[in-house]
Scaffold this motif. Structure first.
Motif, PDB file in Angstrom:
ATOM      1  N   TRP A  35       0.942  -1.375  -0.065  1.00  0.00           N
ATOM      2  CA  TRP A  35      -0.112  -0.041   0.657  1.00  0.00           C
ATOM      3  C   TRP A  35       0.548   1.062   0.311  1.00  0.00           C
ATOM      4  O   TRP A  35       1.668   1.253   0.682  1.00  0.00           O
ATOM      5  CB  TRP A  35      -0.869   0.195   1.102  1.00  0.00           C
ATOM      6  N   THR A  36       0.560   2.563  -1.169  1.00  0.00           N
ATOM      7  CA  THR A  36       1.438   3.605  -0.973  1.00  0.00           C
ATOM      8  C   THR A  36       0.761   4.497  -1.051  1.00  0.00           C
ATOM      9  O   THR A  36      -0.538   4.215  -1.734  1.00  0.00           O
ATOM     10  CB  THR A  36       2.230   3.778  -2.094  1.00  0.00           C
ATOM     11  N   ILE A  37       0.833   5.860  -1.163  1.00  0.00           N
ATOM     12  CA  ILE A  37       0.174   6.931  -1.490  1.00  0.00           C
ATOM     13  C   ILE A  37      -0.790   6.182  -2.621  1.00  0.00           C
ATOM     14  O   ILE A  37      -2.121   6.709  -3.037  1.00  0.00           O
ATOM     15  CB  ILE A  37       0.416   7.685  -1.076  1.00  0.00           C
ATOM     16  N   ARG A  38       0.312   6.414  -4.138  1.00  0.00           N
ATOM     17  CA  ARG A  38      -0.325   6.336  -4.904  1.00  0.00           C
ATOM     18  C   ARG A  38      -1.437   5.062  -5.381  1.00  0.00           C
ATOM     19  O   ARG A  38      -2.273   5.362  -6.419  1.00  0.00           O
ATOM     20  CB  ARG A  38       0.692   5.509  -5.942  1.00  0.00           C
ATOM     21  N   ARG A  39      -1.299   4.020  -4.600  1.00  0.00           N
ATOM     22  CA  ARG A  39      -2.365   3.120  -5.157  1.00  0.00           C
ATOM     23  C   ARG A  39      -3.050   3.282  -4.830  1.00  0.00           C
ATOM     24  O   ARG A  39      -4.363   3.276  -5.175  1.00  0.00           O
ATOM     25  CB  ARG A  39      -1.211   1.803  -4.057  1.00  0.00           C
ATOM     26  N   MET A 159      -5.244  14.188   1.584  1.00  0.00           N
ATOM     27  CA  MET A 159      -4.911  14.006   0.308  1.00  0.00           C
ATOM     28  C   MET A 159      -5.560  14.584  -1.469  1.00  0.00           C
ATOM     29  O   MET A 159      -5.210  14.691  -2.199  1.00  0.00           O
ATOM     30  CB  MET A 159      -4.707  12.017  -0.161  1.00  0.00           C
ATOM     31  N   THR A 160      -7.141  14.303  -0.800  1.00  0.00           N
ATOM     32  CA  THR A 160      -7.700  14.570  -1.460  1.00  0.00           C
ATOM     33  C   THR A 160      -7.647  16.209  -2.034  1.00  0.00           C
ATOM     34  O   THR A 160      -7.975  16.621  -3.282  1.00  0.00           O
ATOM     35  CB  THR A 160      -9.400  14.702  -1.475  1.00  0.00           C
ATOM     36  N   TRP A 161      -7.631  16.996  -0.534  1.00  0.00           N
ATOM     37  CA  TRP A 161      -7.840  18.117  -0.429  1.00  0.00           C
ATOM     38  C   TRP A 161      -6.550  18.497  -1.783  1.00  0.00           C
ATOM     39  O   TRP A 161      -5.844  19.523  -2.342  1.00  0.00           O
ATOM     40  CB  TRP A 161      -7.880  18.958   0.234  1.00  0.00           C
ATOM     41  N   VAL A 162      -5.065  18.179  -1.166  1.00  0.00           N
ATOM     42  CA  VAL A 162      -4.342  18.383  -1.999  1.00  0.00           C
ATOM     43  C   VAL A 162      -4.282  18.571  -3.644  1.00  0.00           C
ATOM     44  O   VAL A 162      -4.123  19.120  -4.249  1.00  0.00           O
ATOM     45  CB  VAL A 162      -2.745  17.746  -1.295  1.00  0.00           C
ATOM     46  N   PHE A 163      -4.696  17.241  -3.502  1.00  0.00           N
ATOM     47  CA  PHE A 163      -4.777  16.806  -5.200  1.00  0.00           C
ATOM     48  C   PHE A 163      -5.336  17.504  -5.339  1.00  0.00           C
ATOM     49  O   PHE A 163      -5.290  17.652  -6.768  1.00  0.00           O
ATOM     50  CB  PHE A 163      -5.801  14.785  -4.460  1.00  0.00           C
ATOM     51  N   ARG A 164      -6.373  18.261  -5.338  1.00  0.00           N
ATOM     52  CA  ARG A 164      -7.479  19.430  -6.103  1.00  0.00           C
ATOM     53  C   ARG A 164      -6.812  20.192  -5.978  1.00  0.00           C
ATOM     54  O   ARG A 164      -6.783  21.312  -6.903  1.00  0.00           O
ATOM     55  CB  ARG A 164      -8.511  18.938  -5.474  1.00  0.00           C
TER      56      ARG A 164
END
Ligand SMILES: Nc1ncnc2c1ncn2[C@@H]1O[C@H](COP(=O)(O)OP(=O)(O)O)[C@@H](O)[C@H]1O
Ligand SMILES: [Mg+2]
Length: 630
Positions: A35-39, A159-164
């Motif tokens: 498991w990684t952030i990418r996965r 993760m989601t907000w950073v992504f956004r």
């Protein structure tokens, strides 16, 4: 003797200790993906992609704002009334479309975040359930609950907000930069002088953040585990009047967290002072306005271009700040995610047979229909054997607890184990339950290594009643039926009720339950605190009876009870023990004498064994030593 044990010990250490650390570094050789952030991100890639598409559609509408503003100002200065109004109309139109699209951006990214939290939480809980017992010997439950709650939420949130924001910010920064160069390349170049300074400051800041984040998360988890421990053992705290001591213990951990946060606040303050307010807001702006004014007076730039540049510069600054924020949040949550991934990537099932929660491997009999599996489980008689078993606990590998145990417990008979406290009796029982694996030697059930059994099958054959029984919060009915969750029985159906009553009768607890106003639907409180020790114990026996195990393990099941409850529990046990293989750790002479054979343990070894008739004298002479009661 010592030397002979070195090899098994080393093997045990290899198996228990290093397995996890190795697994967290390497890729699992068996092809189980780490498991990684990418996965995790990839798992929700469809939703994230949809969010990003809306984001990109939205972009031109929001970027157009400064352009329209500058245009309106310029038209105002030129008194072009008609153009002013039509530009304002465009502006309002673009703004409304931007607003509607904003709803979808927020919704899609929040939705993705909730999906991520749900799936990570379930995955993590499943993984925790799949850990071997030794893991729980050394990991405080408060720490695990901290991982499940705050850490997961932080991780998914960032993760989601950073992504956004990263995607949005990068796209906008690129777009705005191009517009700046297009508007005036000289001013744009001056703006670029801030870039190396920014990069340097960010590098320093992120290094500090990364180190601090892990400490913050650790200190939180520690505080949490103190709180959890106190809450779950509050009676002990109360009985020693140790509220103040526990408060101070919690305070110590909370203060550590506080100091780390203060340190963080100071560094944050310096960072924002330098990067945001000084560099971006003051230095760059003064330079641009100053140089812009110079160009304006030299007639090299007109009013509209200069004001457009300043508006876009504002936008650039906002988005740079946004990018820094999400970037620093990502680093801060790095502490949380490191811990979560450490658990997710732990190869925990090392200590258990196949078929447990979170066990990705297929059991050897997984393809068989359930009834056939039960048939197979029904074929044995419940014969238990130890073959030269050595054992030390994973938490204390240097301390050899069992030293070459060999014995057989015949099917359908009762074997009593006696010996001084700490001699290894409970440990022996635990190995039959496959809580731990021997360092050397084998534990066999009907000729088969207990470790090779499917997890659920082994525990439908073997059942244990301990000295201190813990019940689950819920009703008496829930607690008694806890033992048949794995058997595919219709749990909620009242068809099970007659069997539950039957089991309760055997366990000598039915009369008590019937005397309660709510009967079998009475709530027992967290861990069963609303019942007496003897009542809890008899419910535990009813639980074991309902399951009808072939092998029953009784580890001092009556020794914590007063005389009256002991008699009730003992009567219950005598009935249950019929036609079963029973291994009973006991102190009462009557129980011992009723057994078919007796094992005497001392310091992890068997020092005497045989039928009670032949051992009577030896037992009586050593009774005081072995804490045997009349
Ligand atoms: N989970 C554990 N981790 C490490 N050591 C343990 C654990 N449980 C028991 N021990 C140690 O193993 C030895 C045997 O304990 P146990 O089998 O519980 O003795 P008893 O004969 O009283 O049931 C003791 O020295 C005890 O300290
Ligand atoms: Mg014990």
């Amino acid at each position: 003797m010592e030397e002979a044990l070195d090899e098994p010990l080393l093997e045990e250490r290899r198996r228990s200790g290093s397995a996890s650390t190795q697994a967290s570094r390497e890729d699992d050789g068996a092809g189980v993906k780490r498991w990684t952030i990418r996965r995790v991100v990839l798992q929700e890639s469809a939703w994230l992609a949809l969010g990003c598409v809306v984001l990109l559609i939205r972009m031109p509408f929001s970027i157009a704002m400064p352009y329209f503003q500058a245009l309106v100002l310029a038209k105002l200065a030129g008194h072009e009334r008609h153009e002013v109004w039509s530009t304002i109309k465009f502006m309002a139109g673009a703004g409304c479309i931007d607003a509607v699209l904003d709803f979808w951006c927020v919704y899609l990214f929040s939705y993705t975040k909730s999906r991520l939290i749900k799936s990570l939480r379930l995955k993590l809980f499943e993984k925790v359930l799949a850990q071997e017992i030794g893991y729980f010997d050394v990991t405080p439950s408060g720490e695990l609950s901290s991982r499940l709650t705050t850490d997961i939420a932080t991780l998914a949130n960032d993760m989601t907000w950073v992504f956004r924001f990263s995607i949005e910010a990068v796209a906008r920064i690129l777009g705005v930069s191009l517009t700046l160069f297009h508007t005036d390349w000289r001013l744009a170049l001056v703006t670029c002088t801030a870039v190396p300074l920014l990069a340097g400051a960010n590098r320093l800041y992120s290094k500090f953040l990364r180190e601090n984040a892990i400490r913050v998360q650790d200190s939180l988890a520690k505080a949490n585990s103190v709180a959890q421990e106190v809450l779950s053992c509050f009676r002990v705290v109360y009985s020693f009047a140790n509220e103040k001591y526990e408060y101070q213990r919690y305070q110590k951990e909370v203060s550590k967290n506080f100091h780390l946060n203060v340190k963080q606040a100071i560094i944050d303050g310096f960072y924002y002072m330098f990067v945001s307010t000084f560099l971006m807001n003051t230095a760059v702006r003064v330079l641009i306005i100053g140089y812009g004014a110079h160009l304006f007076f030299a007639g090299e730039i007109d009013f509209e271009k200069l004001s457009r540049f300043v508006f876009f510069l504002d936008m650039l600054q906002n988005w740079c700040n946004m990018l820094f924020d999400s970037f620093s949040n990502l680093i801060k949550s790095g502490g949380a995610s490191a811990k979560v991934f450490e658990i997710l990537n732990r190869t925990g099932a090392a200590g258990r047979g196949k078929g447990g929660a979170g066990d990705d491997r297929r059991g050897d009999d997984e393809g068989e229909p359930l009834d056939q599996r039960n048939d197979a489980a029904g074929s044995g008689q419940g014969h238990v054997a130890f073959e030269n078993v050595h054992f030390s606990y994973p938490a204390r590998p240097g301390d050899i607890v069992l030293k070459g145990i060999t014995f057989e417990a015949e099917a359908g008979k009762t074997l009593a184990i006696i010996g001084r406290s700490g001699s290894g009796k409970s440990t022996l029982i635990h190995l039959i339950e496959n809580f731990y694996q021997p360092s050397a030697g084998r534990v066999l059930l009907d000729g088969r290594d207990v470790h090779s059994f499917e997890h659920t099958r082994l525990h439908s054959i073997v059942s244990i009643v301990n000295q201190d029984t813990v019940l689950f919060g819920g009703t008496i009915y829930d607690n008694i039926t806890y033992s048949v969750h794995n058997s595919g029985e219709p749990l909620l159906a009242r068809e099970l009720m007659p069997r539950v009553v039957e089991a309760a009768k055997v366990a000598n607890i039915h009369d008590f339950i019937s005397s309660l106003p709510e009967g079998y639907d009475t709530e027992v409180g967290e861990r069963g605190v609303q019942l007496s020790g003897g009542q809890r114990q008899r419910i535990a026996i009813a639980r074991a009876v309902l399951m009808n195990p072939r092998v029953l393990l009784l580890d001092e099941a009556t020794s914590s009870l007063d005389n009256e409850s002991e008699k009730a529990v003992k009567d219950a046990l005598d009935r249950v023990m019929e036609n079963k293989t029973v291994i009973v750790v006991a102190h009462r002479l009557s129980t011992i004498m009723n057994a078919h054979s007796i094992l005497v343990m001392e310091d992890g070894a068997i020092v005497d064994c045989g039928p009670p008739s032949g051992m009577q004298d030896r037992l009586r002479s050593g009774a005081a030593d072995m804490e045997i009661l009349e």
